[in-house]
Every structure is written in C-alpha cells, then in structure tokens.
Design an enzyme around this catalytic site. Structure first.
Site, mmCIF file in Angstrom:
data_model
loop_
_atom_site.group_PDB
_atom_site.id
_atom_site.type_symbol
_atom_site.label_atom_id
_atom_site.label_comp_id
_atom_site.label_asym_id
_atom_site.label_seq_id
_atom_site.Cartn_x
_atom_site.Cartn_y
_atom_site.Cartn_z
ATOM 1 N N LYS A 201 0.873 -1.191 0.000
ATOM 2 C CA LYS A 201 0.000 0.000 0.000
ATOM 3 C C LYS A 201 0.901 1.230 0.000
ATOM 4 O O LYS A 201 1.497 1.582 1.006
ATOM 5 C CB LYS A 201 -0.870 -0.021 1.266
ATOM 6 C CG LYS A 201 -2.227 0.602 1.129
ATOM 7 C CD LYS A 201 -2.256 2.092 0.923
ATOM 8 C CE LYS A 201 -2.041 2.913 2.165
ATOM 9 N NZ LYS A 201 -1.868 4.350 1.850
ATOM 10 N N GLU A 275 9.199 0.862 11.055
ATOM 11 C CA GLU A 275 10.247 1.888 10.949
ATOM 12 C C GLU A 275 9.534 3.215 11.078
ATOM 13 O O GLU A 275 8.778 3.613 10.192
ATOM 14 C CB GLU A 275 10.974 1.734 9.603
ATOM 15 C CG GLU A 275 12.354 2.341 9.632
ATOM 16 C CD GLU A 275 12.372 3.727 9.048
ATOM 17 O OE1 GLU A 275 12.102 4.671 9.829
ATOM 18 O OE2 GLU A 275 12.624 3.872 7.848
ATOM 19 N N CYS A 309 13.065 10.333 7.973
ATOM 20 C CA CYS A 309 12.934 9.964 9.380
ATOM 21 C C CYS A 309 14.321 9.977 10.033
ATOM 22 O O CYS A 309 14.446 10.133 11.236
ATOM 23 C CB CYS A 309 12.259 8.621 9.543
ATOM 24 S SG CYS A 309 12.779 7.447 8.316
ATOM 25 N N GLU A 410 8.611 15.191 15.856
ATOM 26 C CA GLU A 410 9.270 15.135 14.543
ATOM 27 C C GLU A 410 8.593 16.145 13.621
ATOM 28 O O GLU A 410 7.404 16.040 13.334
ATOM 29 C CB GLU A 410 9.111 13.719 13.979
ATOM 30 C CG GLU A 410 9.824 13.516 12.673
ATOM 31 C CD GLU A 410 9.632 12.096 12.136
ATOM 32 O OE1 GLU A 410 8.534 11.546 12.246
ATOM 33 O OE2 GLU A 410 10.612 11.551 11.599
#
Ligand code: ADP
Length: 506
Positions: A201, A275, A309, A410
């Site tokens: 996906k 992750e 990331c 973040e």
C-alpha cells in the site's frame, strides 16, 4: 520588496516551471493508474479515485484508484494463491526476479527519478540517487537469497536436529511518501528474496512510482506475487493490518500510526516490523573539522527537504566553537538553492503537500511564540516563481527549551534546532531525551571519542563525520519508539522468515 523587473522575471520563471512540469508529466506519469491485483490492472471496488498533485505547481498529476477493504481482500486472495502455487518456491526464481526488477529500474532510472520529483517534490539529483539505490537494493537481496536447505544444529539431545527458514506467506507492506520508489524497494526486495508474496500500500500523496514499477515488471512477474493497492490509510492501509490471512506486516510511517498497526497486528499475533519517526541528534565536538561539520549538518537536515525519518534535527554544538560554527552553518543554509526540483542546481524542493508545509510552519510559529531565535529561514521563500508550491525556507532555531513540542516532536521538514553544550554527560542525557532513537551523528577528529559517543547515543544508526550515508547492506532501524526490526541488511531476511526446527529420533 520585489521590484517590477524582479516580479516580471519571477512570473516568467513561474511559467517556465509550470511548462517544464507539464512536459515531464506527459512523458513519465504512468498510463496504468488502477490497482494492480493478481497481475491485472483493475478499478477499485467502489469505483472511486483520488487525485495526486505536484507539490511544485499545485497541478493535478493523475487520478488514481482509491482502494478499500474489499480490494485488500481481493489482493490478499491473489497473493495467497500465488504463494500456495509456489510461485516463489525456487531460490533461483527469486534471484532472477530480483535481478530483473533491478535491471528494469536501472533501464528507467531517469523516468523513475522524474516521476518521484513530480509526485513528491524532491530535487532531481536526490531522486536519481533514490532510483540508483533502489536498483542496488534489489541486487543486494538477489545476491543473498536464502536457500531452502535444512541446516544441522548442535543440541544437547540425541536426535538429529535441523532447522529450515520458511517464508511467512502473504506479507502486508505500507510505505510513506518521502522516498516513494526507494521505500517500495526497501520493503519488496527482502520479502520476495525470502519467498513471500506481497500486498503493498503506497502513500496516498505519492502513489505513482509504485504503479510504474508494476508496469515495468508486469511481463516478468508471476501473477499475484506483488499486488499494489493504492488508497488512503484508514481505507486501504488499516484493512491490510487487520486481515487474518496476512502473516507478516511491515510498516514505515509515523509513530502514531505505527502503534495502531502494532495493536492491529496483535489481534492475530501477526509478526510486525516498524520503521517510525526520528528526532535525531548531531553532536559536534570542538576538535571537529569545521567544513565536515557544516556540510554533514547541512546534509543531515536539508537532504530531501528534511523529509527523512533519519534527518538530524537537533544539533548539539560545543560552546567553544559555537559562534564560528553557527555563522558558517547559517551562511551555508542561506546558500542552498531553493527552486524547481526538476533543475539539477536545486538543493531544496517543496514539501510534499500544503498540509505538510503548514505543519512545518506551525512548529516554527510555536517556537517563535515561545521566544526562540530564528537564526535563518522560518517562512516561505520570498520568490514569486515558487508561490504555487509548498516551499519552506531552510530554518535554524536557537534559544529553545529542549522540552518544547517543536523539539520533542518530529517536524519532518527543513528545520534544525540548536543546543550548545559543555559537559559530556549532560549533553548525552539531553541528546537521548526524546521518545525516538532512530539515527544520530557525531562530528569529531578523535575516533575513540566518536566510538564512546556512538555507544552512549540511543540510536539504531550513528554516522561519524558524515550523515545520511546508506551503503547497501547496512542495517537501518530504530531504538525506542522509532521502531522494531532492521531493514536493508542481511538480518532483514530474518524478519521475513520463520524458523522451523525438525527433530528426528534416530
Ligand atoms: P504521515 O503522517 O507522514 O503521512 P502516516 O503514518 O500517516 O505518515 O502514513 C504512512 C503510511 O501509512 C501511508 O501509506 C498511509 O496511507 C498509511 N496509513 C495512515 N493511516 C493508516 C492506518 N490507520 N492504518 C494503516 N495505514 C495507515
């Protein structure tokens, strides 16, 4: 304020950008925009589609099928059939398939790169690197395809024990929008190498390169081995995470969604690798080579417009060199070319979407409100040529409390926060004082000091005197809430296989 002449040339540049993107879209946007299930291109069960936009121009690039739970069911069934008929049973077949995928990506490297520029906004030079790395990644796993031999194991018993590594079956993979092609490669290669079949996906912001990949390999791919269901997270992603026939899940994305994926996986005790986010520290020592320190920091926070990331987004610079270092860093940040990401000279493109641009700017605003100093940037660029895009200036923030939300969360944009340090223990404590633990950087000329710091940092990767280096085969993954499991390395195969022990009484 822009003069009339500036405004005139900006408007000409804006027109040129729109034309360049329209031309590129005509050549690289794939024709097949349906779901890819069981080797066929199909409409979504609901018949619905969604638009994917070019974040540089705001124009619609394509309308893509919006998958839902019914489509996931069909895709999982196709993947199950492919697994059960043994489509990937032979290690030689798997190796050949992975090599073919690598060849096809290499053959279309420029087109893949331009497609990701259009869909994501990343600079073309970086998109080229992504396509190159994606092909290398498939080759790496082609080289280490596991055999299906039984391996003898020494035990304390009298029987003859062997173990064999077996694939799970159907794997569900959900990927993010920051490296559309490369994240698909990171996920697909080890899953296939180990003999699993896949339902993938892609992110709704950037579905196009996964669809192009399927179009490029369709003639060589056994039906049902890879199925791609485009669509939104809750509609197409969530049903994949709850499907009882999916035996393993792999997710890359936000920590919030990652936690939900893990909860859903728990329902059927499905194996899961995650992750997730990062808020990664870079530690600069007074003995650092200044140029290395500045360039590593620039790459750490501004590569891929900060949409990594692994981005180094908290800088711990020693008091002794702080002033000189920050002067140079500000100058280097201001020197970065923000422009059309299709141009080779561009170092910073737009953010992937308006929502992401607004999110980034809102963190800067909150920092400003809390009395932080904005050393440079902090706004959209003052360039009329870029006003249709989701651009944000490279931004450096100082004098901010480490507990502030803009530091703890973040941001996923080109925003770096600076913290001076003097005492080692205090610095390490602060560097580790976030919920994440994905990556980090250390800049020093003293290798012992580098290793000690590397060991003290809670992070899955530590780069020394460099940043964002991803040599093929180096494992990557997170400590703490940055994830579970490692991608990219030999051990990744362990996450896509399960061990069977066969204990024979002789
Ligand atoms: P971001 O906030 O940066 O877009 P997300 O974690 O929301 O990151 O998205 C990463 C991937 O996860 C995308 O493919 C997205 O569609 C998918 N996703 C989002 N929500 C869910 C969900 N509830 N279940 C499964 N997948 C999801």
């Amino acid at each position: 304020m822009a003069s009339d002449t500036d405004a005139g040339s900006q408007s000409e540049r804006k027109t040129a950008i729109h034309e360049r993107h329209a031309d590129a879209a005509e050549t690289v946007v794939p024709e097949q925009l349906g779901l890819y299930i069981g080797g066929e291109w199909v409409e979504s069960a609901s018949g619905e589609t969604f638009e994917t936009r070019d974040p540089t121009t705001g124009e619609v690039l394509a309308s893509v099928a919006a998958g839902n739970a019914t489509d996931i069911d069909t895709a999982v069934a196709a993947a199950t059939r492919a697994f059960e008929r043994g489509a990937l049973e032979s290690p030689a077949t798997r190796e050949q398939l992975l090599e073919t995928i690598a060849d096809r990506i290499e053959g279309e490297q420029n087109a893949f790169a331009r497609l990701d520029v259009l869909d994501n906004g990343k600079p073309i030079t970086e998109a080229q690197a992504d396509a190159y790395l994606a092909a290398q990644h498939f080759r790496y796993f082609a080289d280490i395809v596991p055999d299906d031999e039984q391996t003898p194991v020494e035990t304390g018993g009298s029987g003859r024990v062997t173990t064999v590594q077996e694939p799970y079956g159907v794997v569900g993979q959900i990927i993010p929008w920051n490296f559309p092609l490369l994240m698909a490669a990171w996920k697909l290669a080890p899953a296939l190498a180990a003999g699993n079949t896949v339902v993938l996906k892609p992110a709704e912001q950037t579905p196009l390169s996964a669809l192009k990949l399927m179009a490029e390999i369709d003639d060589e791919l056994p039906d049902g081995v890879i199925n791609v269901v485009t669509g939104f997270g809750p509609d197409a992603g969530e049903p994949l995470t709850t499907h009882p026939d999916v035996r393993k899940l792999a997710f890359t994305g936000s920590t919030a969604v990652g936690k939900q994926v893990m909860k859903n996986a728990a329902e059927d005790v499905t194996d899961v690798t995650l992750e997730l986010g990062g808020k990664n520290p870079i530690v600069v020592y007074p003995d650092a080579d200044m140029e290395t320190a500045v360039q590593s920091t620039i790459i750490a926070i501004f590569y891929n417009t900060g949409e990594c990331c692994s981005a180094g987004s908290r800088l711990f610079v020693h008091e002794e060199i702080k002033e000189d270092f920050l002067d140079r860093l500000v100058a280097a940040a201001e020197d970065l070319t923000i422009d059309d990401p299709l141009l080779d000279s561009t170092r910073l493109g737009p953010k992937v979407s308006q929502a992401q641009r607004d999110r980034t700017l809102s963190f800067v605003e909150k920092a400003r409100d809390a009395g932080a100093s904005i050393l440079t940037g902090g706004d959209v660029p003052d360039d009329g040529a870029l006003s249709d895009g989701c651009f944000v200036e490279p931004t450096l923030i100082a004098d901010i409390d480490h507990d502030h939300e803009a530091v703890q969360k973040e941001i996923f944009g080109p925003v770096l926060e600076v913290f001076p340090w003097e005492e080692y223990g205090e610095m390490i404590e602060l560097a580790n004082d976030v919920e994440y633990g994905l990556a980090s950087g250390v800049i020093t000329s003293d290798i012992e000091q580098a290793n000690r710091t590397a060991r003290d940092l809670e992070a899955g990767t530590v780069w020394v005197n460099q940043y964002n280096d991803f040599p093929t085969g180096m494992p990557f993954g997170g400590y703490k809430q940055s994830g579970i499991g490692r991608e990219r390395g030999r051990e990744t195969l362990d996450h896509y296989t399960q061990t069977k022990s066969i204990d024979v009484s002789l």
